[in-house]
Motif scaffolding. Structure first.
Motif, PDB file in Angstrom:
ATOM      1  N   LYS A 161       1.029  -1.005   0.113  1.00  0.00           N
ATOM      2  CA  LYS A 161       0.070  -0.022   0.077  1.00  0.00           C
ATOM      3  C   LYS A 161       1.015   1.292  -0.206  1.00  0.00           C
ATOM      4  CE  LYS A 161      -3.569  -2.306   2.495  1.00  0.00           C
ATOM      5  NZ  LYS A 161      -4.409  -2.449   3.767  1.00  0.00           N
ATOM      6  N   LEU A 162       0.648   2.005  -0.967  1.00  0.00           N
ATOM      7  CA  LEU A 162       1.517   3.150  -1.167  1.00  0.00           C
ATOM      8  C   LEU A 162       0.873   4.479  -0.192  1.00  0.00           C
ATOM      9  CD1 LEU A 162       2.384   3.067  -4.920  1.00  0.00           C
ATOM     10  CD2 LEU A 162       3.778   2.134  -3.004  1.00  0.00           C
ATOM     11  N   TYR A 163      -0.234   4.816  -0.406  1.00  0.00           N
ATOM     12  CA  TYR A 163      -1.092   5.680   0.110  1.00  0.00           C
ATOM     13  C   TYR A 163      -2.527   5.644  -0.094  1.00  0.00           C
ATOM     14  CZ  TYR A 163      -0.985   9.010  -3.895  1.00  0.00           C
ATOM     15  OH  TYR A 163      -0.936   9.608  -5.233  1.00  0.00           O
ATOM     16  N   VAL A 164      -3.288   6.384   0.515  1.00  0.00           N
ATOM     17  CA  VAL A 164      -4.722   6.465   0.275  1.00  0.00           C
ATOM     18  C   VAL A 164      -5.085   7.899  -0.206  1.00  0.00           C
ATOM     19  CG1 VAL A 164      -6.930   6.711   1.470  1.00  0.00           C
ATOM     20  CG2 VAL A 164      -5.023   5.297   2.356  1.00  0.00           C
ATOM     21  N   ALA A 165      -5.609   7.886  -1.525  1.00  0.00           N
ATOM     22  CA  ALA A 165      -5.964   9.067  -2.261  1.00  0.00           C
ATOM     23  C   ALA A 165      -7.385   9.508  -1.774  1.00  0.00           C
ATOM     24  CB  ALA A 165      -6.090   8.549  -3.884  1.00  0.00           C
ATOM     25  N   PRO A 166      -7.737  10.586  -1.350  1.00  0.00           N
ATOM     26  CA  PRO A 166      -8.967  11.156  -0.832  1.00  0.00           C
ATOM     27  C   PRO A 166      -9.999  11.320  -2.185  1.00  0.00           C
ATOM     28  CG  PRO A 166      -7.375  13.025  -1.287  1.00  0.00           C
ATOM     29  CD  PRO A 166      -6.588  11.833  -1.454  1.00  0.00           C
ATOM     30  N   SER A 167     -11.153  11.295  -1.614  1.00  0.00           N
ATOM     31  CA  SER A 167     -12.481  11.320  -2.386  1.00  0.00           C
ATOM     32  C   SER A 167     -12.063  12.820  -3.237  1.00  0.00           C
ATOM     33  CB  SER A 167     -13.708  11.779  -1.506  1.00  0.00           C
ATOM     34  OG  SER A 167     -14.789  11.949  -2.418  1.00  0.00           O
ATOM     35  N   GLY A 168     -12.358  12.748  -4.734  1.00  0.00           N
ATOM     36  CA  GLY A 168     -12.264  13.622  -5.515  1.00  0.00           C
ATOM     37  C   GLY A 168     -10.983  14.039  -6.065  1.00  0.00           C
ATOM     38  N   MET A 169      -9.877  13.411  -5.889  1.00  0.00           N
ATOM     39  CA  MET A 169      -8.520  13.498  -6.164  1.00  0.00           C
ATOM     40  C   MET A 169      -8.463  13.010  -7.596  1.00  0.00           C
ATOM     41  SD  MET A 169      -5.004  11.869  -4.578  1.00  0.00           S
ATOM     42  CE  MET A 169      -3.487  11.913  -5.740  1.00  0.00           C
ATOM     43  N   PRO A 170      -7.999  14.128  -8.628  1.00  0.00           N
ATOM     44  CA  PRO A 170      -7.916  13.746  -9.890  1.00  0.00           C
ATOM     45  C   PRO A 170      -6.549  12.685 -10.195  1.00  0.00           C
ATOM     46  CG  PRO A 170      -6.906  15.836  -9.635  1.00  0.00           C
ATOM     47  CD  PRO A 170      -7.679  15.426  -8.525  1.00  0.00           C
ATOM     48  N   LEU A 171      -6.902  11.871 -10.973  1.00  0.00           N
ATOM     49  CA  LEU A 171      -5.683  10.708 -11.290  1.00  0.00           C
ATOM     50  C   LEU A 171      -5.817  10.784 -12.869  1.00  0.00           C
ATOM     51  CD1 LEU A 171      -6.316   8.100  -8.756  1.00  0.00           C
ATOM     52  CD2 LEU A 171      -4.436  10.032  -8.751  1.00  0.00           C
ATOM     53  N   GLN A 172      -4.585  10.537 -13.341  1.00  0.00           N
ATOM     54  CA  GLN A 172      -4.288  10.405 -14.973  1.00  0.00           C
ATOM     55  C   GLN A 172      -4.509   8.913 -15.285  1.00  0.00           C
ATOM     56  OE1 GLN A 172      -0.867  11.495 -16.452  1.00  0.00           O
ATOM     57  NE2 GLN A 172      -1.262  10.983 -18.624  1.00  0.00           N
ATOM     58  N   VAL A 173      -5.312   8.254 -15.875  1.00  0.00           N
ATOM     59  CA  VAL A 173      -5.287   6.788 -16.165  1.00  0.00           C
ATOM     60  C   VAL A 173      -4.231   6.530 -17.146  1.00  0.00           C
ATOM     61  CG1 VAL A 173      -6.699   4.961 -16.802  1.00  0.00           C
ATOM     62  CG2 VAL A 173      -7.675   6.676 -15.287  1.00  0.00           C
ATOM     63  N   MET A 174      -3.381   5.878 -16.918  1.00  0.00           N
ATOM     64  CA  MET A 174      -2.304   5.330 -17.865  1.00  0.00           C
ATOM     65  C   MET A 174      -2.420   4.291 -18.605  1.00  0.00           C
ATOM     66  SD  MET A 174       0.839   6.376 -15.338  1.00  0.00           S
ATOM     67  CE  MET A 174       2.224   5.898 -16.833  1.00  0.00           C
ATOM     68  N   LEU A 175      -3.305   3.324 -17.959  1.00  0.00           N
ATOM     69  CA  LEU A 175      -3.394   1.736 -18.434  1.00  0.00           C
ATOM     70  C   LEU A 175      -4.354   0.937 -17.697  1.00  0.00           C
ATOM     71  CD1 LEU A 175      -1.740  -0.664 -20.035  1.00  0.00           C
ATOM     72  CD2 LEU A 175      -0.670  -1.076 -18.049  1.00  0.00           C
ATOM     73  N   SER A 176      -5.314   0.350 -18.238  1.00  0.00           N
ATOM     74  CA  SER A 176      -6.237  -0.582 -17.521  1.00  0.00           C
ATOM     75  C   SER A 176      -5.716  -1.858 -17.758  1.00  0.00           C
ATOM     76  CB  SER A 176      -7.519  -0.743 -18.359  1.00  0.00           C
ATOM     77  OG  SER A 176      -8.104   0.795 -18.157  1.00  0.00           O
ATOM     78  N   TYR A 177      -5.847  -2.711 -16.563  1.00  0.00           N
ATOM     79  CA  TYR A 177      -5.410  -4.134 -16.591  1.00  0.00           C
ATOM     80  C   TYR A 177      -6.571  -4.949 -15.852  1.00  0.00           C
ATOM     81  CZ  TYR A 177      -2.705  -8.343 -15.710  1.00  0.00           C
ATOM     82  OH  TYR A 177      -2.126  -9.509 -15.628  1.00  0.00           O
ATOM     83  N   GLY A 178      -7.430  -5.509 -16.315  1.00  0.00           N
ATOM     84  CA  GLY A 178      -8.507  -6.342 -15.863  1.00  0.00           C
ATOM     85  C   GLY A 178      -9.409  -5.293 -15.075  1.00  0.00           C
ATOM     86  N   ASP A 179      -9.431  -5.455 -13.676  1.00  0.00           N
ATOM     87  CA  ASP A 179     -10.307  -4.640 -12.773  1.00  0.00           C
ATOM     88  C   ASP A 179      -9.606  -3.354 -11.997  1.00  0.00           C
ATOM     89  OD1 ASP A 179     -12.605  -5.993 -13.286  1.00  0.00           O
ATOM     90  OD2 ASP A 179     -12.395  -7.225 -11.558  1.00  0.00           O
TER      91      ASP A 179
END
Length: 146
Positions: free
Chosen positions: A43-61
Motif C-alpha cells: 500500500k503506497l497511500y490513500v487517495a482522498p475522495s475527488g482527487m484527480p488521477l491520470q489513467v495510464m493503463l487498464s489491466y482487468g479490474d
C-alpha cells in the motif's frame, strides 16, 4: 499498397488521439493506491475522495494511475469516477467571474486546493467550482488534471 502521402495524413490525424490523457477522479470513498495491480501489493497511500488521477493503463479490474506529483500506482477501477476534479498547481491562482483577466476575481486558491471541473472541454480557461459553492474560471495552466 497505401501511398505515402495518404499514410502520412492518416497518421497526422490519428496522432492527437494517441496522446490524449484520460483523467478520472477518486469516487465518493477514498481509495488505496498499490505498487502492483493486486490488493496483496504494498500500500503506497490513500487517495482522498475527488482527487484527480491520470489513467495510464487498464489491466482487468485495475488501473495504473499517475498523481499530480508524478507518482505512479495501481488502484481498482471501481473506485474511480467520471466526475472530474482538478488541483491548483500555481500558488495564489485566481478564480475569475469570466474567462479573462479583466473579470472580477472571485477568490484566490492556494497550491493543492481541489476544485470540481465543471466544463472538461474548455481549453485556455476552465470552469471550476470550489466546495464552498464559488463558481468561476481559471487559466488551464494553473491547474492539474486536464
Amino acid at each position: 499498397m497505401i501511398p505515402s502521402r495518404l499514410l502520412a495524413s492518416v497518421l497526422l490525424v490519428a496522432a492527437p488521439a494517441a496522446f490524449a490523457f484520460d483523467f478520472k477522479s477518486v469516487g465518493p470513498a477514498p481509495v488505496i493506491l498499490y505498487d502492483t495491480p493486486t490488493s496483496k501489493g504494498a500500500k503506497l497511500y490513500v487517495a482522498p475522495s475527488g482527487m484527480p488521477l491520470q489513467v495510464m493503463l487498464s489491466y482487468g479490474d485495475w488501473v495504473k494511475v499517475r498523481d499530480m506529483n508524478g507518482e505512479v500506482a495501481w488502484t481498482p477501477a471501481k473506485g474511480l469516477s467520471a466526475r472530474r476534479s482538478v488541483v491548483v498547481r500555481t500558488p495564489g491562482a485566481k478564480v475569475f467571474a469570466g474567462p479573462d483577466d479583466t473579470s472580477q476575481v472571485l477568490m484566490t486558491a492556494d497550491k493543492g486546493v481541489m476544485l470540481e471541473l465543471v466544463d472538461p472541454t474548455a481549453l485556455a480557461w476552465v470552469r471550476v467550482r470550489h466546495r464552498d459553492g464559488i463558481l468561476g474560471f481559471m487559466r488551464s495552466n494553473d491547474v492539474w488534471g486536464l
